[in-house]
Design a protein around this motif. Structure first.
Motif, PDB file in Angstrom:
ATOM      1  N   ASP A   3      23.554   2.400 -41.354  1.00 46.05           N
ATOM      2  CA  ASP A   3      24.921   1.838 -41.628  1.00 46.05           C
ATOM      3  C   ASP A   3      26.284   1.669 -42.197  1.00 46.05           C
ATOM      4  OD1 ASP A   3      27.259  -0.190 -41.210  1.00 46.05           O
ATOM      5  OD2 ASP A   3      25.816  -1.825 -40.871  1.00 46.05           O
ATOM      6  N   GLY A   4      27.087   2.387 -42.180  1.00 48.50           N
ATOM      7  CA  GLY A   4      28.192   3.045 -43.081  1.00 48.50           C
ATOM      8  C   GLY A   4      28.752   1.726 -43.564  1.00 48.50           C
ATOM      9  N   CYS A   5      28.605   0.857 -43.652  1.00 46.59           N
ATOM     10  CA  CYS A   5      28.429  -0.854 -44.540  1.00 46.59           C
ATOM     11  C   CYS A   5      26.987  -1.243 -45.412  1.00 46.59           C
ATOM     12  CB  CYS A   5      28.576  -1.737 -43.787  1.00 46.59           C
ATOM     13  SG  CYS A   5      29.913  -1.794 -43.361  1.00 46.59           S
ATOM     14  N   ALA A  49      36.318   9.852 -42.997  1.00 46.08           N
ATOM     15  CA  ALA A  49      35.631   8.809 -42.049  1.00 46.08           C
ATOM     16  C   ALA A  49      36.672   9.152 -40.684  1.00 46.08           C
ATOM     17  CB  ALA A  49      35.643   7.827 -42.651  1.00 46.08           C
ATOM     18  N   ASN A  50      36.754   9.589 -39.686  1.00 45.57           N
ATOM     19  CA  ASN A  50      37.055   9.878 -38.327  1.00 45.57           C
ATOM     20  C   ASN A  50      36.725   9.198 -38.075  1.00 45.57           C
ATOM     21  OD1 ASN A  50      39.769  10.723 -37.214  1.00 45.57           O
ATOM     22  ND2 ASN A  50      38.340  12.017 -35.900  1.00 45.57           N
ATOM     23  N   MET A  51      37.889   7.735 -37.441  1.00 43.87           N
ATOM     24  CA  MET A  51      38.177   7.305 -36.160  1.00 43.87           C
ATOM     25  C   MET A  51      36.500   6.468 -36.120  1.00 43.87           C
ATOM     26  SD  MET A  51      40.243   7.866 -34.411  1.00 43.87           S
ATOM     27  CE  MET A  51      41.213   8.678 -34.753  1.00 43.87           C
ATOM     28  N   VAL A  54      26.367  10.667 -41.444  1.00 44.02           N
ATOM     29  CA  VAL A  54      25.660   9.634 -41.577  1.00 44.02           C
ATOM     30  C   VAL A  54      26.748   8.854 -40.712  1.00 44.02           C
ATOM     31  CG1 VAL A  54      25.970   6.847 -42.389  1.00 44.02           C
ATOM     32  CG2 VAL A  54      26.018   9.402 -44.321  1.00 44.02           C
ATOM     33  N   ASP A  55      25.441   8.550 -38.960  1.00 46.30           N
ATOM     34  CA  ASP A  55      26.003   7.884 -38.655  1.00 46.30           C
ATOM     35  C   ASP A  55      25.004   6.521 -38.114  1.00 46.30           C
ATOM     36  OD1 ASP A  55      28.334   8.691 -36.327  1.00 46.30           O
ATOM     37  OD2 ASP A  55      26.570   7.541 -35.070  1.00 46.30           O
ATOM     38  N   ILE A  56      25.426   5.675 -37.152  1.00 43.31           N
ATOM     39  CA  ILE A  56      24.631   4.426 -37.023  1.00 43.31           C
ATOM     40  C   ILE A  56      23.560   4.723 -35.940  1.00 43.31           C
ATOM     41  CG2 ILE A  56      25.660   3.414 -35.033  1.00 43.31           C
ATOM     42  CD1 ILE A  56      25.001   0.724 -37.244  1.00 43.31           C
ATOM     43  N   LEU A  64      31.546   9.823 -42.633  1.00 43.26           N
ATOM     44  CA  LEU A  64      31.187   8.823 -42.627  1.00 43.26           C
ATOM     45  C   LEU A  64      31.580   8.043 -40.877  1.00 43.26           C
ATOM     46  CD1 LEU A  64      32.115   5.673 -44.144  1.00 43.26           C
ATOM     47  CD2 LEU A  64      30.008   6.644 -43.623  1.00 43.26           C
ATOM     48  N   GLY A  65      30.396   7.599 -40.142  1.00 44.77           N
ATOM     49  CA  GLY A  65      30.580   7.991 -38.703  1.00 44.77           C
ATOM     50  C   GLY A  65      30.884   9.184 -37.999  1.00 44.77           C
ATOM     51  N   ALA A  66      29.775  10.152 -38.544  1.00 48.48           N
ATOM     52  CA  ALA A  66      30.095  11.424 -38.605  1.00 48.48           C
ATOM     53  C   ALA A  66      29.761  11.653 -37.310  1.00 48.48           C
ATOM     54  CB  ALA A  66      28.834  12.463 -39.321  1.00 48.48           C
ATOM     55  N   TYR A  70      41.022  12.455 -25.185  1.00 57.25           N
ATOM     56  CA  TYR A  70      41.944  11.296 -26.856  1.00 57.25           C
ATOM     57  C   TYR A  70      42.022  11.999 -27.641  1.00 57.25           C
ATOM     58  CZ  TYR A  70      39.081   7.909 -23.755  1.00 57.25           C
ATOM     59  OH  TYR A  70      38.206   6.872 -23.034  1.00 57.25           O
ATOM     60  N   TYR A  71      41.520  13.383 -28.480  1.00 62.51           N
ATOM     61  CA  TYR A  71      42.337  13.650 -29.877  1.00 62.51           C
ATOM     62  C   TYR A  71      41.760  14.673 -29.714  1.00 62.51           C
ATOM     63  CZ  TYR A  71      38.119  11.515 -31.482  1.00 62.51           C
ATOM     64  OH  TYR A  71      36.978  11.170 -32.614  1.00 62.51           O
ATOM     65  N   ASP A  72      43.104  15.763 -29.967  1.00 65.89           N
ATOM     66  CA  ASP A  72      41.738  17.144 -30.270  1.00 65.89           C
ATOM     67  C   ASP A  72      42.123  17.556 -32.069  1.00 65.89           C
ATOM     68  OD1 ASP A  72      44.781  17.368 -31.583  1.00 65.89           O
ATOM     69  OD2 ASP A  72      46.452  17.512 -30.136  1.00 65.89           O
TER      70      ASP A  72
END
Ligand SMILES: C[S@@+](CC[C@H](N)C(=O)[O-])C[C@H]1O[C@@H](n2cnc3c(N)ncnc32)[C@H](O)[C@@H]1O
Length: 266
Positions: A157-159, A173-175, A129-131, A108-110, A84-86
């Motif tokens: 949870d990031g929230c 926070a990436n993606m 941090v990740d769920i 966030l969402g590591a 998907y991405y580089d």
């Protein structure tokens, strides 16, 4: 007295959502409405009834579905991501010159540490941090292989971050944001943990029409428009919001619509 019959704008306002969100809702759900001539009309009473007939199951199940999905794909996430991405998001982050050797950075969402591992040697401490616990297991394994010892992982949870108010210098926070049903909640949480003058670096999908991502990748949002992002961060009290929508800098391999990056200050 409040009008009982509402047009489209009034109905959107009644639900306290943008007209764009309301139109999306009309397409995806069975909202009680009638087309009269060329225009749609709604009644307050029917809208209230429809709203009250829903339940929050959808919200909690979408969160746990996302967690289960990422737990399952964790071992192969690196090769999935490669499709998907580089590394251009990492280059974009480095170009911002936001990284400082004495800072605490939250990722966030590591995931497996795409960003955390790339920047760990340039900052004092990374809190990833990740769920998904399985994603963070991958992160810990890869960080150990890379000889990195300043990344702390937290399953959360990031929230709803288990971090002190005003304790962090930079949140990245990436993606992550397009997986969050209510982005404003995550943005508020980012602001809460940032020190005064702290910064945020966000990279995410530009608004796109590819429904496949929603179904296959458990995305809650089909990307974001510049206006949506600006409005959420502004409303939350961020300043110096700077968006880079040029796809050339950070591109998606499988989607021409690409990625945007944003920096903002508390
Ligand atoms: C598309 S992946 C990106 C991972 C990593 N940032 C990268 O670029 O490789 C999204 C990540 O966000 C995590 N995530 C999704 N919803 C979350 C939530 N509510 N709180 C924390 N993490 C979440 C997922 O578990 C997953 O690891």
């Amino acid at each position: 007295m409040d009008k009982e019959i509402l047009n489209m704008e009034e109905a959107a306002e009644f639900f306290n959502v943008s007209i764009k969100t309301f139109i999306k809702l009309l397409k995806e759900e069975k909202v009680p409405a009638r087309k009269i001539g060329r225009e749609w009309r709604f009644t307050r009473q029917a809208l209230i009834q429809w709203l009250s007939a829903g339940d929050s199951q959808q919200y909690s199940s979408s969160d746990s579905d996302t967690k289960e999905f990422f737990d399952r794909v964790a071992p192969e996430w690196e090769s999935m991501r490669d499709g998907y991405y580089d590394d251009s998001v990492i280059r974009s982050l480095l170009e911002t010159k936001l990284l400082k050797s004495d800072m605490t950075l939250v990722d966030l969402g590591a995931g497996d540490g795409y960003l955390s591992r790339a920047v760990a040697s340039q900052v004092d401490k990374v809190i990833a941090v990740d769920i998904s616990g399985e994603m963070l297991k991958e992160l810990n394994k890869k960080a150990a292989q890379d000889g990195l010892d300043n990344i702390r992982t937290i399953i959360a949870d990031g929230c709803d971050l288990p971090l002190e108010d005003e304790s962090v210098d930079l949140v990245c926070a990436n993606m992550f944001l397009h997986h969050i049903e209510e982005p404003a909640l995550a943005i508020r949480e980012i602001r809460r943990v940032l020190k005064r003058g702290g910064k945020v670096f966000l990279a995410d999908l530009k608004e796109h029409g590819n429904r496949e991502f929603k179904e296959r990748m458990h995305d809650a949002w089909q990307g974001f428009s510049q206006n949506e992002i600006k409005e959420w961060f502004t409303k939350c009290g961020f300043r110096n919001i700077s968006l880079d929508m040029s796809s050339k800098k950070a591109a998606l391999k499988k989607n021409d619509d690409g990625i945007f990056t944003m920096t903002a200050e508390k």
